[in-house]
Design an enzyme around this catalytic site. Structure first.
Site, PDB file in Angstrom:
ATOM      1  N   CYS A 105       0.833  -1.214   0.000  1.00 33.70           N
ATOM      2  CA  CYS A 105       0.000   0.000   0.000  1.00 33.70           C
ATOM      3  C   CYS A 105       0.864   1.259   0.000  1.00 33.70           C
ATOM      4  CB  CYS A 105      -0.920  -0.065   1.217  1.00 33.70           C
ATOM      5  SG  CYS A 105      -1.642   1.490   1.738  1.00 33.70           S
ATOM      6  N   CYS A 107       0.135   3.914   2.647  1.00 33.55           N
ATOM      7  CA  CYS A 107       0.595   3.440   3.962  1.00 33.55           C
ATOM      8  C   CYS A 107       2.080   3.757   4.134  1.00 33.55           C
ATOM      9  CB  CYS A 107       0.386   1.936   4.105  1.00 33.55           C
ATOM     10  SG  CYS A 107      -1.331   1.403   3.932  1.00 33.55           S
TER      11      CYS A 107
END
Ligand SMILES: [Zn+2]
Length: 150
Positions: A77, A80
């Site tokens: 991600c 993230c």
């Protein structure tokens, strides 16, 4: 000391050693002092987001004497990854007032499902063992502080 409203003298965290798995009770204001595991004597590494798993999540949250901010993330991600340094800064700056955990949603799907995580990153704030707030999307330090209430 600090003016953080969540700062609690004498509060403790119950955390598993990342090396041997033994549970340790640590004074929350001492997380930056590199406390050692009582069992294997290795350092606990609590000055950064702490990895939680399906096996450890419930006990860590239930026994935390200060609010816990959990970052639900995955390795693939991008947002993230972008938020990670902000969360690292938050963990150090507010050590003793808020504890930061992280949960890999790919490897710990039971917990991710329990909290109905649909997008990542999602952060959930827990206090006294219960979920208080939730927010999705990558946040900067000041936004994380606002979310955490510190
Ligand atoms: Zn250990």
């Amino acid at each position: 000391m600090t003016s953080d409203p969540n700062f609690a003298v004498g509060a403790t965290l119950t955390l598993p050693c990342q090396f041997c798995g033994a549970w340790n009770r640590v004074k929350s204001q001492r997380v930056l002092d590199r406390p050692k595991c009582g069992e294997c004597k290795k350092p606990m590494l609590l000055d950064r987001p702490f990895p939680l798993t399906d096996a450890t999540f419930a006990r860590v949250i239930a026994e935390a004497g200060i609010p816990v901010i959990v970052d639900f993330y995955a390795d693939w991600c991008g947002p993230c990854k972008a938020m990670a340094p902000e969360l690292d800064s938050f963990a150090r700056k507010h050590a003793g007032s808020a504890f930061v955990g992280k949960l890999d949603t790919d490897r710990n799907q039971a917990t991710a499902q329990q909290f109905n995580i649909r997008g990542i990153p999602t952060m959930i704030r827990f206090a006294s063992g219960a979920k208080t707030t939730e927010q999705s999307g990558a946040l900067r330090l000041a936004e994380i502080e606002k979310f955490a209430g510190v």
